[in-house]
Design a protein around this motif. Structure first.
Motif, PDB file in Angstrom:
ATOM      1  N   GLY A   1       7.533  -3.098 -17.984  1.00  0.00           N
ATOM      2  CA  GLY A   1       8.436  -3.671 -16.983  1.00  0.00           C
ATOM      3  C   GLY A   1       9.117  -2.593 -16.144  1.00  0.00           C
ATOM      4  O   GLY A   1       9.199  -2.693 -14.911  1.00  0.00           O
ATOM      5  N   VAL A   2       9.587  -1.552 -16.800  1.00  0.00           N
ATOM      6  CA  VAL A   2      10.228  -0.446 -16.076  1.00  0.00           C
ATOM      7  C   VAL A   2       9.213   0.227 -15.163  1.00  0.00           C
ATOM      8  O   VAL A   2       9.501   0.546 -14.007  1.00  0.00           O
ATOM      9  CB  VAL A   2      10.866   0.558 -17.062  1.00  0.00           C
ATOM     10  CG1 VAL A   2      11.300   1.820 -16.341  1.00  0.00           C
ATOM     11  CG2 VAL A   2      12.045  -0.077 -17.779  1.00  0.00           C
ATOM     12  N   GLY A   3       8.006   0.438 -15.669  1.00  0.00           N
ATOM     13  CA  GLY A   3       6.953   1.045 -14.849  1.00  0.00           C
ATOM     14  C   GLY A   3       6.624   0.198 -13.630  1.00  0.00           C
ATOM     15  O   GLY A   3       6.418   0.721 -12.530  1.00  0.00           O
ATOM     16  N   PHE A   4       6.579  -1.108 -13.828  1.00  0.00           N
ATOM     17  CA  PHE A   4       6.304  -2.019 -12.715  1.00  0.00           C
ATOM     18  C   PHE A   4       7.408  -1.926 -11.654  1.00  0.00           C
ATOM     19  O   PHE A   4       7.132  -1.848 -10.457  1.00  0.00           O
ATOM     20  CB  PHE A   4       6.177  -3.466 -13.247  1.00  0.00           C
ATOM     21  CG  PHE A   4       5.915  -4.466 -12.176  1.00  0.00           C
ATOM     22  CD1 PHE A   4       4.662  -4.558 -11.566  1.00  0.00           C
ATOM     23  CD2 PHE A   4       6.928  -5.331 -11.757  1.00  0.00           C
ATOM     24  CE1 PHE A   4       4.430  -5.495 -10.569  1.00  0.00           C
ATOM     25  CE2 PHE A   4       6.704  -6.261 -10.768  1.00  0.00           C
ATOM     26  CZ  PHE A   4       5.444  -6.348 -10.164  1.00  0.00           C
TER      27      PHE A   4
ATOM     28  N   VAL B   1       9.513   0.570 -11.080  1.00  0.00           N
ATOM     29  CA  VAL B   1       9.440   1.888 -10.418  1.00  0.00           C
ATOM     30  C   VAL B   1       8.303   1.889  -9.399  1.00  0.00           C
ATOM     31  O   VAL B   1       8.439   2.396  -8.286  1.00  0.00           O
ATOM     32  CB  VAL B   1       9.278   3.017 -11.459  1.00  0.00           C
ATOM     33  CG1 VAL B   1       8.943   4.336 -10.786  1.00  0.00           C
ATOM     34  CG2 VAL B   1      10.532   3.153 -12.305  1.00  0.00           C
ATOM     35  N   GLY B   2       7.170   1.285  -9.768  1.00  0.00           N
ATOM     36  CA  GLY B   2       6.060   1.181  -8.839  1.00  0.00           C
ATOM     37  C   GLY B   2       6.422   0.413  -7.581  1.00  0.00           C
ATOM     38  O   GLY B   2       6.046   0.778  -6.475  1.00  0.00           O
ATOM     39  N   LEU B   3       7.155  -0.704  -7.745  1.00  0.00           N
ATOM     40  CA  LEU B   3       7.586  -1.487  -6.579  1.00  0.00           C
ATOM     41  C   LEU B   3       8.523  -0.682  -5.679  1.00  0.00           C
ATOM     42  O   LEU B   3       8.387  -0.707  -4.450  1.00  0.00           O
ATOM     43  CB  LEU B   3       8.309  -2.768  -7.044  1.00  0.00           C
ATOM     44  CG  LEU B   3       7.437  -3.911  -7.548  1.00  0.00           C
ATOM     45  CD1 LEU B   3       8.336  -5.059  -8.032  1.00  0.00           C
ATOM     46  CD2 LEU B   3       6.536  -4.404  -6.434  1.00  0.00           C
ATOM     47  N   ILE B   4       9.433   0.003  -6.290  1.00  0.00           N
ATOM     48  CA  ILE B   4      10.393   0.806  -5.502  1.00  0.00           C
ATOM     49  C   ILE B   4       9.676   1.898  -4.735  1.00  0.00           C
ATOM     50  O   ILE B   4       9.924   2.102  -3.552  1.00  0.00           O
ATOM     51  CB  ILE B   4      11.485   1.386  -6.431  1.00  0.00           C
ATOM     52  CG1 ILE B   4      12.363   0.276  -6.959  1.00  0.00           C
ATOM     53  CG2 ILE B   4      12.307   2.442  -5.684  1.00  0.00           C
ATOM     54  CD1 ILE B   4      13.331   0.699  -8.055  1.00  0.00           C
ATOM     55  N   LEU B   5       8.745   2.572  -5.385  1.00  0.00           N
ATOM     56  CA  LEU B   5       8.021   3.652  -4.728  1.00  0.00           C
ATOM     57  C   LEU B   5       7.056   3.153  -3.660  1.00  0.00           C
ATOM     58  O   LEU B   5       6.831   3.821  -2.657  1.00  0.00           O
ATOM     59  CB  LEU B   5       7.267   4.497  -5.766  1.00  0.00           C
ATOM     60  CG  LEU B   5       8.141   5.327  -6.698  1.00  0.00           C
ATOM     61  CD1 LEU B   5       7.262   6.038  -7.731  1.00  0.00           C
ATOM     62  CD2 LEU B   5       8.994   6.317  -5.938  1.00  0.00           C
ATOM     63  N   ALA B   6       6.508   1.963  -3.855  1.00  0.00           N
ATOM     64  CA  ALA B   6       5.564   1.399  -2.897  1.00  0.00           C
ATOM     65  C   ALA B   6       6.270   1.008  -1.597  1.00  0.00           C
ATOM     66  O   ALA B   6       5.676   1.053  -0.530  1.00  0.00           O
ATOM     67  CB  ALA B   6       4.862   0.189  -3.500  1.00  0.00           C
ATOM     68  N   ARG B   7       7.518   0.655  -1.661  1.00  0.00           N
ATOM     69  CA  ARG B   7       8.258   0.235  -0.462  1.00  0.00           C
ATOM     70  C   ARG B   7       8.672   1.424   0.408  1.00  0.00           C
ATOM     71  O   ARG B   7       9.012   1.238   1.543  1.00  0.00           O
ATOM     72  CB  ARG B   7       9.507  -0.537  -0.862  1.00  0.00           C
ATOM     73  CG  ARG B   7       9.144  -1.877  -1.415  1.00  0.00           C
ATOM     74  CD  ARG B   7      10.359  -2.706  -1.611  1.00  0.00           C
ATOM     75  NE  ARG B   7       9.963  -4.026  -2.081  1.00  0.00           N
ATOM     76  CZ  ARG B   7      10.809  -4.972  -2.340  1.00  0.00           C
ATOM     77  NH1 ARG B   7      12.095  -4.775  -2.183  1.00  0.00           N
ATOM     78  NH2 ARG B   7      10.382  -6.146  -2.765  1.00  0.00           N
ATOM     79  N   ARG B   8       8.629   2.577  -0.092  1.00  0.00           N
ATOM     80  CA  ARG B   8       9.037   3.766   0.696  1.00  0.00           C
ATOM     81  C   ARG B   8       7.970   4.152   1.602  1.00  0.00           C
ATOM     82  O   ARG B   8       7.112   4.388   2.025  1.00  0.00           O
ATOM     83  CB  ARG B   8       9.369   4.909  -0.243  1.00  0.00           C
ATOM     84  CG  ARG B   8      10.705   4.652  -0.896  1.00  0.00           C
ATOM     85  CD  ARG B   8      11.140   5.843  -1.664  1.00  0.00           C
ATOM     86  NE  ARG B   8      12.458   5.557  -2.207  1.00  0.00           N
ATOM     87  CZ  ARG B   8      13.283   6.453  -2.611  1.00  0.00           C
ATOM     88  NH1 ARG B   8      12.973   7.698  -2.546  1.00  0.00           N
ATOM     89  NH2 ARG B   8      14.443   6.144  -3.076  1.00  0.00           N
TER      90      ARG B   8
ATOM     91  N   ALA C   1       6.021  -3.649 -30.030  1.00  0.00           N
ATOM     92  CA  ALA C   1       5.572  -4.558 -28.964  1.00  0.00           C
ATOM     93  C   ALA C   1       6.667  -4.740 -27.923  1.00  0.00           C
ATOM     94  O   ALA C   1       6.412  -4.704 -26.709  1.00  0.00           O
ATOM     95  CB  ALA C   1       5.175  -5.906 -29.563  1.00  0.00           C
ATOM     96  N   GLN C   2       7.891  -4.901 -28.378  1.00  0.00           N
ATOM     97  CA  GLN C   2       9.016  -5.055 -27.461  1.00  0.00           C
ATOM     98  C   GLN C   2       9.191  -3.780 -26.626  1.00  0.00           C
ATOM     99  O   GLN C   2       9.416  -3.852 -25.421  1.00  0.00           O
ATOM    100  CB  GLN C   2      10.287  -5.349 -28.259  1.00  0.00           C
ATOM    101  CG  GLN C   2      11.492  -5.662 -27.404  1.00  0.00           C
ATOM    102  CD  GLN C   2      12.732  -5.950 -28.252  1.00  0.00           C
ATOM    103  OE1 GLN C   2      12.721  -5.772 -29.475  1.00  0.00           O
ATOM    104  NE2 GLN C   2      13.783  -6.389 -27.609  1.00  0.00           N
ATOM    105  N   ALA C   3       9.072  -2.615 -27.247  1.00  0.00           N
ATOM    106  CA  ALA C   3       9.205  -1.343 -26.535  1.00  0.00           C
ATOM    107  C   ALA C   3       8.116  -1.198 -25.487  1.00  0.00           C
ATOM    108  O   ALA C   3       8.369  -0.729 -24.367  1.00  0.00           O
ATOM    109  CB  ALA C   3       9.155  -0.170 -27.517  1.00  0.00           C
TER     110      ALA C   3
END
Length: 140
Positions: free
Chosen positions: A128-131, A133-140, A120-122
């Motif tokens: 969280g990491v996927g979220f 990465v999504g934010l970083i890619l969306a800002r480009r 569950a923790q994994a």
């Protein structure tokens, strides 16, 4: 890495020194050729001049062969040094690649074991990491 940089710099300096030496040899040979041509031109007024011209031509051909042999020997020497250095660097690279592969396997095993113990923790961390990465890619 510093050792390979030092070796590459040393090889570069050696090659530059050999090129400079060859340049000086050629300059010296060219000067001799010029002197011989001037002497020959002066000597052409008599019949012995033709014989001297032939002798000088043979001397010049021999000098040219000597310079070509020197250049070939220097080239072979530097090629051999380059081969030896390339082999050494290749072996060092192979050793480092094996070390990194072994380290990566150990870390993979550790992460796999951690995920099995705490699924569950994994899953939360992965989401969280996927979220992010999504934010970083969306800002480009």
């Amino acid at each position: 890495m510093t050792h390979s940089d030092d070796a590459a710099n040393k090889m570069k300096r050696d090659a530059q020194a050999a090129a400079s030496e060859a340049k000086n040899d050629l300059r010296e040979g060219t000067g001799r050729v010029g002197d011989d041509v001037r002497r020959t031109a002066r000597d052409l007024g008599d019949n012995a001049g033709i014989d001297r011209l032939k002798e000088r031509g043979a001397d010049l051909a021999e000098t040219g062969r000597e310079y070509a042999n020197r250049a070939r020997e220097a080239g072979e020497e530097y090629a051999e040094r380059a081969r030896e250095e390339a082999n050494r660097l290749y072996e060092t690279g192979q050793r480092k690649a094996n070390e990194v592969a072994h380290y990566a396997e150990e870390r993979y095993d550790e992460v796999s074991e951690m995920v099995r113990r705490h699924p569950a923790q994994a899953l939360g961390i992965a989401a969280g990491v996927g979220f992010l990465v999504g934010l970083i890619l969306a800002r480009r």
